[in-house]
Write a protein that holds these residues in place. Structure first.
Motif, PDB file in Angstrom:
ATOM      1  N   THR A 131      21.519  66.451  56.599  1.00  0.00           N
ATOM      2  CA  THR A 131      20.047  67.800  55.984  1.00  0.00           C
ATOM      3  C   THR A 131      20.046  68.497  56.677  1.00  0.00           C
ATOM      4  N   VAL A 132      18.808  69.287  55.675  1.00  0.00           N
ATOM      5  CA  VAL A 132      18.027  70.608  56.774  1.00  0.00           C
ATOM      6  C   VAL A 132      17.235  69.680  57.677  1.00  0.00           C
ATOM      7  N   TYR A 133      16.851  70.513  59.078  1.00  0.00           N
ATOM      8  CA  TYR A 133      15.616  69.398  59.328  1.00  0.00           C
ATOM      9  C   TYR A 133      15.404  70.586  60.291  1.00  0.00           C
ATOM     10  N   ASN A 134      13.721  71.112  60.431  1.00  0.00           N
ATOM     11  CA  ASN A 134      13.821  72.607  61.492  1.00  0.00           C
ATOM     12  C   ASN A 134      14.288  73.596  60.601  1.00  0.00           C
ATOM     13  N   HIS A 135      14.535  73.200  59.501  1.00  0.00           N
ATOM     14  CA  HIS A 135      15.329  74.840  58.413  1.00  0.00           C
ATOM     15  C   HIS A 135      16.539  74.858  59.138  1.00  0.00           C
ATOM     16  N   MET A 136      17.285  73.954  60.226  1.00  0.00           N
ATOM     17  CA  MET A 136      18.429  74.006  60.731  1.00  0.00           C
ATOM     18  C   MET A 136      19.636  72.779  60.365  1.00  0.00           C
ATOM     19  N   LEU A 137      21.138  72.997  60.239  1.00  0.00           N
ATOM     20  CA  LEU A 137      21.292  71.718  59.653  1.00  0.00           C
ATOM     21  C   LEU A 137      21.613  70.474  61.117  1.00  0.00           C
ATOM     22  N   LEU A 138      21.537  69.104  59.654  1.00  0.00           N
ATOM     23  CA  LEU A 138      21.157  68.173  60.712  1.00  0.00           C
ATOM     24  C   LEU A 138      22.464  66.765  60.693  1.00  0.00           C
ATOM     25  N   PRO A 139      23.588  66.616  61.726  1.00  0.00           N
ATOM     26  CA  PRO A 139      24.842  66.017  60.391  1.00  0.00           C
ATOM     27  C   PRO A 139      24.161  64.873  59.840  1.00  0.00           C
ATOM     28  N   THR A 140      24.439  64.226  58.820  1.00  0.00           N
ATOM     29  CA  THR A 140      23.606  62.796  59.223  1.00  0.00           C
ATOM     30  C   THR A 140      24.442  61.418  59.379  1.00  0.00           C
ATOM     31  N   VAL A 141      26.647  61.931  58.594  1.00  0.00           N
ATOM     32  CA  VAL A 141      27.151  61.048  58.131  1.00  0.00           C
ATOM     33  C   VAL A 141      28.283  61.653  58.619  1.00  0.00           C
ATOM     34  N   PHE A 142      29.193  61.017  58.690  1.00  0.00           N
ATOM     35  CA  PHE A 142      30.714  61.803  59.398  1.00  0.00           C
ATOM     36  C   PHE A 142      31.563  60.823  58.583  1.00  0.00           C
ATOM     37  N   ASN A 143      31.800  59.044  59.193  1.00  0.00           N
ATOM     38  CA  ASN A 143      32.639  58.039  58.296  1.00  0.00           C
ATOM     39  C   ASN A 143      32.210  58.060  56.721  1.00  0.00           C
ATOM     40  N   SER A 144      31.746  56.694  57.470  1.00  0.00           N
ATOM     41  CA  SER A 144      30.438  56.239  55.961  1.00  0.00           C
ATOM     42  C   SER A 144      29.183  55.829  57.099  1.00  0.00           C
ATOM     43  N   LEU A 145      28.031  55.631  55.946  1.00  0.00           N
ATOM     44  CA  LEU A 145      26.831  55.445  56.860  1.00  0.00           C
ATOM     45  C   LEU A 145      27.026  54.272  57.204  1.00  0.00           C
ATOM     46  N   GLU A 146      27.042  53.272  56.649  1.00  0.00           N
ATOM     47  CA  GLU A 146      27.675  52.078  56.975  1.00  0.00           C
ATOM     48  C   GLU A 146      28.869  52.094  58.379  1.00  0.00           C
ATOM     49  N   ASP A 147      30.091  52.443  58.557  1.00  0.00           N
ATOM     50  CA  ASP A 147      31.430  52.583  59.513  1.00  0.00           C
ATOM     51  C   ASP A 147      30.737  53.561  60.409  1.00  0.00           C
ATOM     52  N   ASP A 148      29.503  53.823  60.364  1.00  0.00           N
ATOM     53  CA  ASP A 148      29.221  55.390  61.271  1.00  0.00           C
ATOM     54  C   ASP A 148      27.820  54.386  62.365  1.00  0.00           C
ATOM     55  N   TYR A 149      26.825  53.282  61.827  1.00  0.00           N
ATOM     56  CA  TYR A 149      26.068  52.117  62.132  1.00  0.00           C
ATOM     57  C   TYR A 149      27.060  51.514  63.294  1.00  0.00           C
ATOM     58  N   PHE A 150      27.885  50.776  62.180  1.00  0.00           N
ATOM     59  CA  PHE A 150      28.345  49.471  63.634  1.00  0.00           C
ATOM     60  C   PHE A 150      29.113  50.771  64.150  1.00  0.00           C
ATOM     61  N   HIS A 151      29.843  51.500  64.587  1.00  0.00           N
ATOM     62  CA  HIS A 151      30.405  52.378  65.306  1.00  0.00           C
ATOM     63  C   HIS A 151      28.761  52.231  66.613  1.00  0.00           C
ATOM     64  N   LEU A 152      28.097  52.907  66.279  1.00  0.00           N
ATOM     65  CA  LEU A 152      26.796  53.276  67.111  1.00  0.00           C
ATOM     66  C   LEU A 152      25.881  51.989  67.933  1.00  0.00           C
ATOM     67  N   ARG A 153      26.629  51.039  66.897  1.00  0.00           N
ATOM     68  CA  ARG A 153      25.838  49.548  67.737  1.00  0.00           C
ATOM     69  C   ARG A 153      26.739  49.426  69.149  1.00  0.00           C
ATOM     70  N   GLU A 154      28.247  49.837  68.634  1.00  0.00           N
ATOM     71  CA  GLU A 154      29.377  48.819  70.178  1.00  0.00           C
ATOM     72  C   GLU A 154      30.215  49.980  70.844  1.00  0.00           C
ATOM     73  N   SER A 155      29.625  51.528  70.711  1.00  0.00           N
ATOM     74  CA  SER A 155      30.560  52.895  71.124  1.00  0.00           C
ATOM     75  C   SER A 155      29.855  53.417  71.752  1.00  0.00           C
ATOM     76  N   ALA A 156      29.903  54.970  71.641  1.00  0.00           N
ATOM     77  CA  ALA A 156      29.355  55.949  71.894  1.00  0.00           C
ATOM     78  C   ALA A 156      29.306  56.831  70.962  1.00  0.00           C
ATOM     79  N   GLN A 157      28.650  57.800  70.819  1.00  0.00           N
ATOM     80  CA  GLN A 157      28.424  58.666  69.829  1.00  0.00           C
ATOM     81  C   GLN A 157      27.708  59.934  69.918  1.00  0.00           C
TER      82      GLN A 157
END
Ligand code: THG
Length: 368
Positions: A30-56
């Motif tokens: 997405t664009v945030y403060n006129h800059m690139l902000l990454p929002t998805v790497f694998n999929s929104l759901e896969d990234d979500y489960f990974h964030l809750r159990e590991s480190a990003q």
């Protein structure tokens, strides 16, 4: 239907970590403060489960810094926010609603106090630098208002502490929530804070020289391998469940901090000098007309639309949905909504008018 692409150009500023983000296989920005902000790497759901159990590792350099430095720094900061800053200590981060002369939200940054005469305002998505420069010039304050070469990099998730301790030493473990310490790595100083835009815990590391961005990234990724670290970004599902607000989505200049549920971060009476103070004192006397709430919507696979979805009860307008996501854990669509005062009691049954038709929903408190 193939969704439209975002045309990226030089105006959409990249970050000191962008090359690594590309190499990590970023799928959406997405664009945030006129800059690139990454929002998805694998999929929104896969990234979500990974964030809750590991480190990003997150490139959040778009959380740009406004530095205020000089003898009037504290006075200028108190002009910006209804939060009482008089007891703020060096080494503290404060979540600081910032308002205009009408009491409307213009940003909800994290403010860091680096010294009695030096602050960083780590901004959400609005051009706060111009507002702060305008105020300081107009009031002839003795300060310099600049954008320093500072880029936050977040490490989030339950394993984040182990990763940051492996990089910066065991001392990092003792940093308390919303506190920071300057720490050294290969002769460079980094500001290491326990903070970040998730409810899974973690740190934000403020890089102070873009030239070292990639080496910082590489060091963290290497140290994080035993903990399963991966690239990620602020996750829509996680932040809606956690009730973390997004400026420009869940609130705009048309909302007061009280409507946003940020009244607990305002001590308007004590915040002497704050712009918008009179307007906010009126809001406190009258009470807010509407407030941020959570919703559980009985629906799956709702498409995104540019317009917020209206919330109704019978024929009556009851509010609007400002952010939503399917929660694969709660198996319901979760949402952040602005709900009118007759309907904001948790448990209230409402209807959300989604692009797939009206759907039943329940008002809940955040976080979910
Ligand atoms: N970190 C930094 N800068 C930022 C953000 C960040 N700038 C943009 C954006 N995020 C600002 N918005 C928020 C919103 C919520 C929080 C931080 C920044 C947050 N809230 C805690 C919560 O709701 O649990 C409460 C904080 C407190 O208790 O003081 O963390 O994430 N550097």
């Amino acid at each position: 239907m193939i969704p439209p692409f975002l045309s990226i150009s030089r105006r959409t500023r990249s970050t000191p970590f962008s090359r690594r983000v590309t190499e990590a296989g970023v799928k959406a920005y997405t664009v945030y403060n006129h800059m690139l902000l990454p929002t998805v790497f694998n999929s929104l759901e896969d990234d979500y489960f990974h964030l809750r159990e590991s480190a990003q590792i997150w490139d959040v350099a778009c959380e740009r810094q406004v530095e205020v430095r000089g003898p009037d720094a504290a006075r200028l900061l108190q002009l910006l926010t209804p939060r009482d800053l008089s007891n703020m200590q060096i080494g503290q981060c404060y979540y600081t609603p910032m308002v205009d002369e009408t009491g409307g939200m213009i940003n909800d940054p994290v403010t860091l106090k680096l010294a009695d005469d030096r602050y960083w305002i780590s901004i959400a998505d609005s051009d706060l630098l111009l507002w702060v420069k305008g105020l300081s010039a107009g009031t002839r304050m003795d300060v310099a208002v600049t954008e320093p070469d500072v880029s936050p990099l977040a490490v989030q998730g339950p394993k984040a502490e182990d990763v940051v301790a492996a990089v910066f030493g065991e001392r990092a473990r003792s940093i308390k929530f919303f506190r920071f310490e300057p720490m050294l790595l290969d002769g460079q100083e980094y500001i290491v804070a326990r903070s970040g835009y998730s409810k899974q815990g973690g740190f934000e590391i403020y890089l102070q020289d873009s030239a070292y961005g990639e080496s910082l990234w590489d060091t963290i990724v290497e140290a994080g391998k035993p903990y399963g670290i991966r690239a990620g970004g602020p996750n829509l599902i996680e932040r809606v469940e956690g009730g973390l607000l997004s400026y420009g989505n869940d609130m705009t200049r048309l909302n007061t901090p009280h409507e946003c549920g940020l009244g607990k971060f305002c001590q308007t009476v004590d915040a002497i000098g704050c712009i918008g103070r009179d307007a906010l004192i009126r809001v406190i006397m009258e009470g807010p007309q509407r407030m941020i709430r959570g919703l559980k919507i009985d629906a799956q696979g709702l498409p995104f639309t540019v317009e917020p979805w209206s919330v109704t009860v019978g024929d009556a307008h009851a509010g609007q949905v400002t952010s939503s996501a399917w929660s694969p854990r709660l198996e319901t669509t979760v949402a952040i909504a602005m709900i009118e005062n007759e309907y904001w009691e948790p448990g209230t049954a409402v209807v959300v008018n989604t692009p797939s038709g009206p759907r039943e929903a329940e008002v809940v408190t955040l976080p979910l």
